[in-house]
Design a protein around this motif. Structure first.
Motif, PDB file in Angstrom:
ATOM      1  N   ILE A   1       0.591   0.811   1.682  1.00 52.34           N
ATOM      2  CA  ILE A   1       0.010   1.746   0.714  1.00 52.34           C
ATOM      3  C   ILE A   1       1.003   2.036  -0.412  1.00 52.34           C
ATOM      4  CG2 ILE A   1      -0.781   4.131   0.395  1.00 52.34           C
ATOM      5  CD1 ILE A   1      -2.151   3.818   3.173  1.00 52.34           C
ATOM      6  N   GLY A   2       2.267   2.235  -0.059  1.00 50.88           N
ATOM      7  CA  GLY A   2       3.278   2.420  -1.100  1.00 50.88           C
ATOM      8  C   GLY A   2       3.333   1.229  -2.041  1.00 50.88           C
ATOM      9  N   SER A   3       3.185   0.046  -1.496  1.00 50.13           N
ATOM     10  CA  SER A   3       3.197  -1.168  -2.310  1.00 50.13           C
ATOM     11  C   SER A   3       2.018  -1.209  -3.270  1.00 50.13           C
ATOM     12  CB  SER A   3       3.151  -2.407  -1.409  1.00 50.13           C
ATOM     13  OG  SER A   3       4.257  -2.428  -0.548  1.00 50.13           O
ATOM     14  N   LEU A   4       0.856  -0.794  -2.787  1.00 46.58           N
ATOM     15  CA  LEU A   4      -0.318  -0.783  -3.667  1.00 46.58           C
ATOM     16  C   LEU A   4      -0.113   0.134  -4.870  1.00 46.58           C
ATOM     17  CD1 LEU A   4      -3.237  -0.761  -1.075  1.00 46.58           C
ATOM     18  CD2 LEU A   4      -2.760  -2.543  -2.769  1.00 46.58           C
ATOM     19  N   ASN A   5       0.706   1.149  -4.708  1.00 46.07           N
ATOM     20  CA  ASN A   5       0.989   2.075  -5.811  1.00 46.07           C
ATOM     21  C   ASN A   5       1.902   1.490  -6.857  1.00 46.07           C
ATOM     22  OD1 ASN A   5      -0.286   4.754  -5.350  1.00 46.07           O
ATOM     23  ND2 ASN A   5       0.726   4.530  -3.375  1.00 46.07           N
ATOM     24  N   THR A   6       2.669   0.468  -6.513  1.00 48.19           N
ATOM     25  CA  THR A   6       3.691  -0.021  -7.439  1.00 48.19           C
ATOM     26  C   THR A   6       3.522  -1.471  -7.881  1.00 48.19           C
ATOM     27  OG1 THR A   6       5.137  -0.627  -5.594  1.00 48.19           O
ATOM     28  CG2 THR A   6       5.412   1.581  -6.531  1.00 48.19           C
ATOM     29  N   LEU A   7       2.817  -2.270  -7.119  1.00 43.38           N
ATOM     30  CA  LEU A   7       2.685  -3.685  -7.440  1.00 43.38           C
ATOM     31  C   LEU A   7       1.635  -3.935  -8.514  1.00 43.38           C
ATOM     32  CD1 LEU A   7       2.710  -5.156  -3.820  1.00 43.38           C
ATOM     33  CD2 LEU A   7       4.528  -5.391  -5.532  1.00 43.38           C
ATOM     34  N   GLU A   8       1.865  -4.973  -9.278  1.00 41.62           N
ATOM     35  CA  GLU A   8       0.856  -5.448 -10.226  1.00 41.62           C
ATOM     36  C   GLU A   8      -0.120  -6.323  -9.455  1.00 41.62           C
ATOM     37  OE1 GLU A   8       0.736  -4.430 -13.382  1.00 41.62           O
ATOM     38  OE2 GLU A   8       2.511  -3.201 -13.023  1.00 41.62           O
TER      39      GLU A   8
END
Length: 162
Positions: free
Chosen positions: A126-133
């Motif tokens: 979930i943290g990744s979904l917030n930051t990844l393109e």
């Protein structure tokens, strides 16, 4: 931000069998929902129970259904819970979907177990979904891998860059 969560199955969702004399685990309700209930997330989400399969049983037709579901979804942030054995193959199959950020995650031990890695992996995803393109990624072992640069080490069982 709204995240679409898609359950495909795998160890993360396994639970003790509900039948008498059952020996094998069965895939139950989405573990991610139990995890999110405990943390009061600051985002909206929707969960689809697309399939409940061990990843070794996921077929080309299943991957096509998953791809179609993602492409037709309004959401641009997609979290997929998946078994670890064929997670890299599914990630590779989904890798060229445009306009979406897709993260696959799972667990080595069922979320129902006290020593499960499920909540940790879901949090990293979930943290990744917030930051990844846009793109397709795997979040396992506290790391995030691009779909085209990951493999599961057959000796250690851990995900690593290839």
């Amino acid at each position: 931000m709204k995240i679409l969560i898609i359950q495909t199955g795998g160890t993360i969702d396994k639970d003790y069998p509900k039948t008498t004399n059952g020996y094998a685990f069965e895939i139950d309700q989405p573990a991610v929902l139990r995890v999110l209930e405990q943390v009061a997330p600051g985002f909206e989400y929707e969960c689809i129970e697309l399939m409940k399969k061990d990843s070794l049983d996921i077929t080309e037709a299943d991957r096509k259904l998953l791809r179609k579901t993602i492409i037709s979804a309004e959401a641009t942030k997609i979290l997929i819970t998946h078994g670890s054995d064929t997670m890299p193959e599914t990630a590779s199959f989904l890798n060229n979907i445009q306009g979406k950020t897709i993260v696959l995650t799972g667990a080595y031990r069922p979320e129902r177990f006290a020593n499960s890695d499920a909540a940790f992996n879901i949090g990293v995803a979930i943290g990744s979904l917030n930051t990844l393109e846009q793109g397709t990624f795997i979040a396992m072992n506290g790391l995030v891998f691009p779909a085209n640069r990951v493999r599961k080490n057959s000796v250690t069982g851990k995900f690593e860059y290839q």
